[in-house]
Scaffold this motif. Structure first.
Motif, PDB file in Angstrom:
ATOM      1  N   ALA A 176     -40.118 -42.616 -78.126  1.00  0.00           N
ATOM      2  CA  ALA A 176     -41.482 -42.169 -78.451  1.00  0.00           C
ATOM      3  C   ALA A 176     -42.000 -41.209 -77.384  1.00  0.00           C
ATOM      4  O   ALA A 176     -42.616 -40.183 -77.705  1.00  0.00           O
ATOM      5  N   LEU A 177     -41.746 -41.513 -76.110  1.00  0.00           N
ATOM      6  CA  LEU A 177     -42.216 -40.607 -75.056  1.00  0.00           C
ATOM      7  C   LEU A 177     -41.525 -39.253 -75.202  1.00  0.00           C
ATOM      8  O   LEU A 177     -42.148 -38.199 -75.051  1.00  0.00           O
ATOM      9  N   CYS A 178     -40.247 -39.291 -75.518  1.00  0.00           N
ATOM     10  CA  CYS A 178     -39.499 -38.039 -75.678  1.00  0.00           C
ATOM     11  C   CYS A 178     -40.063 -37.222 -76.841  1.00  0.00           C
ATOM     12  O   CYS A 178     -40.276 -36.021 -76.704  1.00  0.00           O
ATOM     13  N   VAL A 179     -40.311 -37.885 -77.970  1.00  0.00           N
ATOM     14  CA  VAL A 179     -40.833 -37.165 -79.136  1.00  0.00           C
ATOM     15  C   VAL A 179     -42.200 -36.546 -78.809  1.00  0.00           C
ATOM     16  O   VAL A 179     -42.566 -35.501 -79.331  1.00  0.00           O
ATOM     17  N   HIS A 180     -42.935 -37.185 -77.888  1.00  0.00           N
ATOM     18  CA  HIS A 180     -44.217 -36.630 -77.432  1.00  0.00           C
ATOM     19  C   HIS A 180     -44.034 -35.649 -76.275  1.00  0.00           C
ATOM     20  O   HIS A 180     -44.999 -35.251 -75.636  1.00  0.00           O
ATOM     21  N   HIS A 181     -42.782 -35.343 -76.011  1.00  0.00           N
ATOM     22  CA  HIS A 181     -42.462 -34.389 -74.967  1.00  0.00           C
ATOM     23  C   HIS A 181     -42.883 -34.851 -73.575  1.00  0.00           C
ATOM     24  O   HIS A 181     -43.281 -34.027 -72.733  1.00  0.00           O
ATOM     25  N   LYS A 182     -42.839 -36.134 -73.329  1.00  0.00           N
ATOM     26  CA  LYS A 182     -43.186 -36.665 -72.008  1.00  0.00           C
ATOM     27  C   LYS A 182     -41.903 -37.004 -71.262  1.00  0.00           C
ATOM     28  O   LYS A 182     -40.983 -37.588 -71.858  1.00  0.00           O
ATOM     29  N   ARG A 183     -41.897 -36.699 -69.993  1.00  0.00           N
ATOM     30  CA  ARG A 183     -40.716 -37.028 -69.199  1.00  0.00           C
ATOM     31  C   ARG A 183     -40.659 -38.520 -68.911  1.00  0.00           C
ATOM     32  O   ARG A 183     -41.695 -39.170 -68.798  1.00  0.00           O
ATOM     33  N   VAL A 184     -39.448 -39.031 -68.758  1.00  0.00           N
ATOM     34  CA  VAL A 184     -39.243 -40.446 -68.410  1.00  0.00           C
ATOM     35  C   VAL A 184     -38.437 -40.450 -67.118  1.00  0.00           C
ATOM     36  O   VAL A 184     -37.533 -39.619 -66.949  1.00  0.00           O
ATOM     37  N   ARG A 185     -38.768 -41.355 -66.211  1.00  0.00           N
ATOM     38  CA  ARG A 185     -38.046 -41.412 -64.931  1.00  0.00           C
ATOM     39  C   ARG A 185     -36.550 -41.570 -65.166  1.00  0.00           C
ATOM     40  O   ARG A 185     -36.135 -42.355 -66.029  1.00  0.00           O
ATOM     41  N   GLU A 186     -35.756 -40.877 -64.337  1.00  0.00           N
ATOM     42  CA  GLU A 186     -34.303 -40.932 -64.524  1.00  0.00           C
ATOM     43  C   GLU A 186     -33.778 -42.365 -64.449  1.00  0.00           C
ATOM     44  O   GLU A 186     -32.907 -42.764 -65.220  1.00  0.00           O
ATOM     45  N   GLU A 187     -34.332 -43.148 -63.523  1.00  0.00           N
ATOM     46  CA  GLU A 187     -33.855 -44.542 -63.370  1.00  0.00           C
ATOM     47  C   GLU A 187     -34.074 -45.346 -64.648  1.00  0.00           C
ATOM     48  O   GLU A 187     -33.286 -46.232 -64.975  1.00  0.00           O
ATOM     49  N   VAL A 188     -35.198 -45.056 -65.332  1.00  0.00           N
ATOM     50  CA  VAL A 188     -35.505 -45.784 -66.571  1.00  0.00           C
ATOM     51  C   VAL A 188     -34.455 -45.436 -67.632  1.00  0.00           C
ATOM     52  O   VAL A 188     -33.945 -46.304 -68.344  1.00  0.00           O
ATOM     53  N   ILE A 189     -34.091 -44.152 -67.690  1.00  0.00           N
ATOM     54  CA  ILE A 189     -33.070 -43.724 -68.658  1.00  0.00           C
ATOM     55  C   ILE A 189     -31.713 -44.324 -68.281  1.00  0.00           C
ATOM     56  O   ILE A 189     -30.971 -44.814 -69.132  1.00  0.00           O
ATOM     57  N   ARG A 190     -31.430 -44.315 -66.973  1.00  0.00           N
ATOM     58  CA  ARG A 190     -30.117 -44.804 -66.514  1.00  0.00           C
ATOM     59  C   ARG A 190     -29.891 -46.265 -66.876  1.00  0.00           C
ATOM     60  O   ARG A 190     -28.784 -46.696 -67.147  1.00  0.00           O
ATOM     61  N   ARG A 191     -30.981 -47.036 -66.867  1.00  0.00           N
ATOM     62  CA  ARG A 191     -30.878 -48.461 -67.217  1.00  0.00           C
ATOM     63  C   ARG A 191     -30.274 -48.615 -68.629  1.00  0.00           C
ATOM     64  O   ARG A 191     -29.458 -49.484 -68.887  1.00  0.00           O
TER      65      ARG A 191
END
Ligand code: B12
Length: 451
Positions: A176-191
């Motif tokens: 959802a954050l991505c579709v809203h074009h918001k960045r997500v912390r790399e660590e959160v993605i890495r998890r």
């Protein structure tokens, strides 16, 4: 008459590259049924339903507007205030409508502050799918809440090895954050990458396909929207490829990927990554789904199946075009269930493993019920029949009634326990208590399990 209208209108539908081949009429009937359920004011609004209506081939635009207004009423009220004003970090918004009802009933409000990553993510996806797009300012606090929940989930995953909610909800949050074009912390993605790599996304008693698919959609989105650096983008591409490969590998002889309900999610991954024409697994899974559209009887399951059946994925929300939307869909009422004459007897068993229950098998009785009765009806019949004192409680969820407590023993989110439904000897059911209809002589096991 309605059916005829729906079929006639199907002839003018534009085809999409991944759409169900030549089967648009049956899919439109399913869309019309979902619209029928959505127009029922007695049902709580559900963002997944709104998303399915918005991603369909044609619409009832007035009904969609009304549904959006109902959703906004529910969510904007809860998340309208800023996180700071709400006094975070300890004051997550109180008042989950369903949990409140249960809490009031059972005076057990302990889980009221649990993150609601998945619900909020679905709502934000829904907002992005509206035409015309809503004002951005009220969405800001929603995005902040979602980021907060995702961080809570991430911290939980570091502490306990899994998010506080689930990897499914965590993935929806990132998506959802991505579709809203918001960045997500790399660590959160890495998890999420690590969980996918180690195969820890599924839970005991359930397949991981739904969750892996939502995670793959999130990866595909992050990469497509260029929200990550080149190195991470390459890792995400590889992870998405891996997810697609695994989905093709786990496809059964029957064409399903996981089960009938997870298959639409797997299809979305092929759609989102433009591989629906090149992957043989796609055509076989779509054909299997089309043969089993009658499995989708609840609003929640229809809502999850329809986007893929219309050849669309949640990634399409990022690029919704508002022109030329067909406004020709008309609601259909759900088919009444056929009356089945006679009676059935179901053997009802309740199991609770040690150490919580030293005696393990807590209940084992035959329960007579009318033929065609749902498992929920059987449980009610068991509770009404003396003298064995069977008791149970359910909690309303968007998926239907969730079995929460049996013989006074409550399944708890915090311990990751749930009342698993099985048919003997040991097959987990792929439906909930309201939808499963036990056969005569069948043994149903309610087992307190960990997930
Ligand atoms: C995680 C998950 C679970 C977890 C939920 C715990 C948690 N706190 O997250 C656990 C392990 C407890 C679970 C249990 C079951 N699940 Co489940 N679950 C999921 C999953 C992967 C994600 C749900 C989610 O988080 N959605 C996002 C949030 C935002 O939406 P939500 O509607 O608010 O979600 C809540 C409810 O859906 C509820 N829930 C979860 N599963 C189910 C199933 C039913 C029937 C009901 C009424 C409620 C319910 O828990 C969610 C979290 O609070 C979905 C996959 C999917 N495609 O939806 C399957 C899914 C919903 N589950 C399914 C099934 C079959 C079950 C079980 C019946 C399995 C069983 N044989 O026991 C049981 C429910 C038994 C009961 N006690 O009533 C099916 C439902 C199919 C259908 N016909 O409706 C799905 C679609 C998986 C699948 N592909 O088959 N599940």
């Amino acid at each position: 008459m309605w059916l005829l209208l729906v079929l006639l209108q199907a002839a003018v539908l534009p085809a999409r590259p991944c759409e169900a081949p030549g089967e648009a009429p049956a899919v439109r009937v399913l869309s019309a049924r979902l619209l029928g359920l959505a127009t029922d004011p007695a049902r709580d609004p559900d963002p997944s339903v709104y998303l399915a209506l918005r991603l369909a081939g044609d619409h009832d635009l007035r009904a969609e507007e009304r549904y959006l207004a109902r959703l906004q009423d529910t969510f904007q009220h809860r998340y309208g205030r800023s996180l700071q004003a709400a006094g975070q970090p300890h004051a997550a918004p109180h008042g989950h409508p369903q949990r409140d009802a249960v809490a009031a009933e059972h005076n057990a409000n302990a889980e009221a502050e649990w993150p609601e990553t998945g619900r909020l993510a679905l709502y934000l996806l829904g907002l992005r799918a509206t035409c015309p797009p809503p004002e951005p300012s009220p969405q800001r606090s929603l995005v902040t809440w979602l980021k907060y929940y995702l961080e809570e989930d991430w911290a939980g995953s570091r502490r306990h090895g899994h998010p506080l909610t689930s990897y499914y909800q965590y993935s929806l949050g990132v998506l959802a954050l991505c579709v809203h074009h918001k960045r997500v912390r790399e660590e959160v993605i890495r998890r999420l990458l690590v969980a996918q790599h180690h195969g820890t996304m599924g839970h005991a008693g359930g397949s991981a396909v739904d969750t892996e698919a939502v995670a793959a959609l999130a990866f595909a989105c992050l990469e497509r929207e260029r929200l990550v650096g080149a190195g991470l983008a390459e890792e995400l591409r590889a992870a998405t490829r891996g997810a697609r490969r695994r989905m093709a590998e786990v496809q059964g002889e029957d064409g399903f990927i996981g089960n009938v309900y997870s298959t639409p999610w797997a299809l979305q991954v092929f759609i989102a990554t433009n591989t629906c024409r090149t992957q043989p697994a796609y055509g076989r899974a779509m054909a299997a789904l089309l043969e089993h559209l009658d499995a989708f009887t609840t609003a929640a399951t229809m809502a999850q199946a329809l986007p893929a059946l219309h050849g669309r994925s949640y990634l399409d929300i990022a690029s919704m075009r508002c022109q030329e939307e067909l406004d020709t869909l008309t609601p259909m009422s759900p088919e009444p269930l056929p009356e089945v004459p006679g009676n059935v007897t179901v053997q009802l068993v309740v199991e609770c493993p040690e150490p919580r229950c030293p005696q393990r098998r807590l209940y084992n009785q035959p329960v007579p019920a009318p033929a065609g009765a749902s498992l929920l009806d059987v449980l009610r019949a068991a509770a009404a029949q003396g003298p064995h004192n069977f008791t149970f409680d359910t909690q309303e969820t968007p998926q239907g009634p969730f079995l929460l407590r049996v013989l006074g023993l409550e399944a708890r989110q915090r311990d990751r326990t749930y009342w698993q439904l099985l048919t003997a000897p040991n097959t987990s059911l792929d439906m909930g208590v309201a939808d499963y209809r036990p056969r005569d002589g069948e043994t149903i096991i309610l087992r307190l399990s960990e997930w």
